[in-house]
Motif scaffolding. Sequence first.
Motif, mmCIF file in Angstrom:
data_model
loop_
_atom_site.group_PDB
_atom_site.id
_atom_site.type_symbol
_atom_site.label_atom_id
_atom_site.label_comp_id
_atom_site.label_asym_id
_atom_site.label_seq_id
_atom_site.Cartn_x
_atom_site.Cartn_y
_atom_site.Cartn_z
ATOM 1 N N PRO A 1 -14.922 -17.305 -14.566
ATOM 2 C CA PRO A 1 -15.251 -17.493 -13.196
ATOM 3 C C PRO A 1 -16.647 -17.343 -12.961
ATOM 4 C CG PRO A 1 -14.112 -15.423 -13.527
ATOM 5 C CD PRO A 1 -14.176 -16.213 -14.908
ATOM 6 N N ASN A 2 -17.182 -17.620 -11.647
ATOM 7 C CA ASN A 2 -18.587 -17.358 -11.291
ATOM 8 C C ASN A 2 -18.840 -16.064 -10.629
ATOM 9 O OD1 ASN A 2 -17.663 -18.302 -9.061
ATOM 10 N ND2 ASN A 2 -19.044 -20.196 -8.921
ATOM 11 N N VAL A 3 -17.675 -15.107 -10.769
ATOM 12 C CA VAL A 3 -17.987 -13.699 -10.012
ATOM 13 C C VAL A 3 -17.299 -12.737 -11.182
ATOM 14 C CG1 VAL A 3 -17.440 -14.426 -7.673
ATOM 15 C CG2 VAL A 3 -15.698 -13.988 -9.137
ATOM 16 N N ASP A 4 -17.742 -11.430 -10.796
ATOM 17 C CA ASP A 4 -17.321 -10.401 -11.796
ATOM 18 C C ASP A 4 -16.001 -9.988 -11.207
ATOM 19 O OD1 ASP A 4 -19.207 -10.286 -13.823
ATOM 20 O OD2 ASP A 4 -20.534 -9.231 -12.079
ATOM 21 N N SER A 5 -15.244 -9.324 -12.290
ATOM 22 C CA SER A 5 -13.742 -8.773 -11.665
ATOM 23 C C SER A 5 -13.564 -7.306 -12.011
ATOM 24 C CB SER A 5 -12.594 -9.292 -12.667
ATOM 25 O OG SER A 5 -12.696 -10.783 -12.406
ATOM 26 N N ALA A 6 -12.771 -6.738 -11.248
ATOM 27 C CA ALA A 6 -12.465 -5.283 -11.493
ATOM 28 C C ALA A 6 -10.734 -5.093 -11.076
ATOM 29 C CB ALA A 6 -13.240 -4.445 -10.360
ATOM 30 N N VAL A 7 -10.421 -4.057 -11.970
ATOM 31 C CA VAL A 7 -9.213 -3.785 -11.445
ATOM 32 C C VAL A 7 -8.989 -2.466 -10.508
ATOM 33 C CG1 VAL A 7 -6.956 -2.550 -12.538
ATOM 34 C CG2 VAL A 7 -8.193 -4.522 -13.913
ATOM 35 N N VAL A 8 -8.132 -2.821 -9.517
ATOM 36 C CA VAL A 8 -7.921 -1.700 -8.718
ATOM 37 C C VAL A 8 -6.503 -1.087 -8.378
ATOM 38 C CG1 VAL A 8 -7.242 -3.188 -6.499
ATOM 39 C CG2 VAL A 8 -8.329 -0.984 -6.061
ATOM 40 N N VAL A 9 -6.513 0.324 -8.669
ATOM 41 C CA VAL A 9 -5.337 1.026 -8.640
ATOM 42 C C VAL A 9 -4.921 1.518 -7.330
ATOM 43 C CG1 VAL A 9 -3.838 2.622 -9.597
ATOM 44 C CG2 VAL A 9 -5.183 1.259 -11.120
ATOM 45 N N MET A 10 -3.902 1.022 -6.662
ATOM 46 C CA MET A 10 -3.592 1.747 -5.281
ATOM 47 C C MET A 10 -2.617 2.856 -5.306
ATOM 48 S SD MET A 10 -4.062 -1.625 -3.087
ATOM 49 C CE MET A 10 -4.115 -1.024 -1.419
ATOM 50 N N GLU A 11 -2.836 3.839 -5.028
ATOM 51 C CA GLU A 11 -1.680 5.138 -5.377
ATOM 52 C C GLU A 11 -1.392 5.166 -3.844
ATOM 53 O OE1 GLU A 11 -1.382 6.108 -8.691
ATOM 54 O OE2 GLU A 11 0.528 6.841 -7.820
ATOM 55 N N LYS A 12 0.122 5.238 -3.652
ATOM 56 C CA LYS A 12 0.575 5.614 -2.196
ATOM 57 C C LYS A 12 0.384 7.046 -1.834
ATOM 58 C CE LYS A 12 4.445 4.479 0.819
ATOM 59 N NZ LYS A 12 5.626 4.184 0.908
ATOM 60 N N LYS A 13 0.037 7.395 -0.469
ATOM 61 C CA LYS A 13 -0.381 8.616 0.016
ATOM 62 C C LYS A 13 1.028 9.072 -0.030
ATOM 63 C CE LYS A 13 -4.449 7.500 2.642
ATOM 64 N NZ LYS A 13 -5.008 7.420 3.973
ATOM 65 N N SER A 14 1.247 10.626 -0.397
ATOM 66 C CA SER A 14 2.547 11.182 -0.184
ATOM 67 C C SER A 14 2.905 11.242 1.206
ATOM 68 C CB SER A 14 2.398 12.445 -0.728
ATOM 69 O OG SER A 14 1.275 13.404 -0.314
ATOM 70 N N GLU A 15 1.998 11.421 2.320
ATOM 71 C CA GLU A 15 2.461 11.416 3.690
ATOM 72 C C GLU A 15 1.892 10.294 4.408
ATOM 73 O OE1 GLU A 15 1.632 15.046 5.816
ATOM 74 O OE2 GLU A 15 2.231 16.271 3.937
ATOM 75 N N LYS A 16 2.656 9.805 5.523
ATOM 76 C CA LYS A 16 2.065 8.477 6.342
ATOM 77 C C LYS A 16 1.043 9.180 7.104
ATOM 78 C CE LYS A 16 6.569 6.258 6.700
ATOM 79 N NZ LYS A 16 7.506 5.690 7.475
ATOM 80 N N ALA A 17 -0.033 8.504 7.241
ATOM 81 C CA ALA A 17 -1.014 8.674 8.077
ATOM 82 C C ALA A 17 -0.691 8.441 9.724
ATOM 83 C CB ALA A 17 -2.293 7.787 7.752
ATOM 84 N N ILE A 18 0.106 7.392 9.778
ATOM 85 C CA ILE A 18 0.510 7.149 11.496
ATOM 86 C C ILE A 18 1.950 6.919 11.327
ATOM 87 C CG2 ILE A 18 -1.702 6.279 12.174
ATOM 88 C CD1 ILE A 18 -0.713 3.466 11.763
ATOM 89 N N ALA A 19 2.531 6.782 12.350
ATOM 90 C CA ALA A 19 4.075 6.592 12.451
ATOM 91 C C ALA A 19 4.441 5.012 12.453
ATOM 92 C CB ALA A 19 4.648 7.136 13.742
ATOM 93 N N ASP A 20 5.422 4.704 11.835
ATOM 94 C CA ASP A 20 5.774 3.155 12.019
ATOM 95 C C ASP A 20 5.718 2.311 13.069
ATOM 96 O OD1 ASP A 20 6.498 3.757 9.252
ATOM 97 O OD2 ASP A 20 8.684 3.767 9.759
ATOM 98 N N ASP A 21 5.878 3.068 14.389
ATOM 99 C CA ASP A 21 6.058 2.499 15.610
ATOM 100 C C ASP A 21 4.273 2.654 16.039
ATOM 101 O OD1 ASP A 21 5.612 4.890 16.557
ATOM 102 O OD2 ASP A 21 7.450 5.162 17.755
#
Length: 256
Positions: free
Chosen positions: A172-192
């Motif tokens: 490809p003509n761009v560089d790549s990286a691996v991102v690890v997304m770890e879920k936070k233990s507590e929700k920042a906002i409520a579902d609603d």
Amino acid sequence: MSKKFGQNFLLPRSVRERIVSQMGDIEGKRVFEIGPGLGAITSIMLEKGALVTAFEIDHGFASILRNEAFLDEENFTLVEGDALKTMRGESEIPSLIVGNLPYNVGSVMIADLIERGFLPGRMVFTLQKEVVERMCASPGGKDYSSFSLLSQLDYVPSLSFTIARSCFYPEPNVDSAVVVMEKKSEKAIADDERARFFTLLRALFSQRRKTIKNNLSRLVPDKERLSEILFKAGLDEKERAENLRLEDIIRLLRSF
Ligand code: SAM
């Protein structure tokens, strides 16, 4: 192979193993893979005992995966079609979602998962390096955008390692990286609150050079009321969205 599906195959086994090692212990766990291609990452996940559901749009690849590569593999399930649509048919959230994502749709896929609250404990993606930098950016920096806040609402994303262009075919003509997304233990906002949070985020970043007051004036045409809301949230009217932290935006959301 077709260009329109962003097909760049990851070749060295050492790099593919390194990606799988970022997933943690996957034995017996349900993993969704977006864009398996010819199974470069899939095969290693299966060797490690994962239960893989793969979402592939390319009909030719899908038939190779289904009828040849993983024909006898009972832990492999294939869902053919556009993952943006087919994943919506899945009701159970897997332990992980992973993928060497096509550059043209990677950020759209991630935003879609987050906006509809389909949130596994961990996600591991290979993406264009600039996209990963935007996901991990801090307030005030040039890479900080609404996509950073979206990526950081439920997860802590981190750039794990970069991958040289020469590791892919075609290169490809761009560089790549691996991102690890770890879920936070507590929700920042409520579902609603989620739908309103995303509406607010879009409004705040609608024009980068403008102040938050300016950008919010379409949401709240009454200037006095808007000033009150900003005051209540403890925010300067002349502030720009690129300087707001996640907690500032949550405070703002709740001062409406
Ligand atoms: N995983 C393989 C690898 O690492 O070598 C292939 C990665 S390639 C960058 C991206 C893959 O995603 C291709 O197989 C492509 O056909 C598939 N793809 C592209 N758009 C897709 C979509 N909307 N839904 C599902 N798969 C898609």
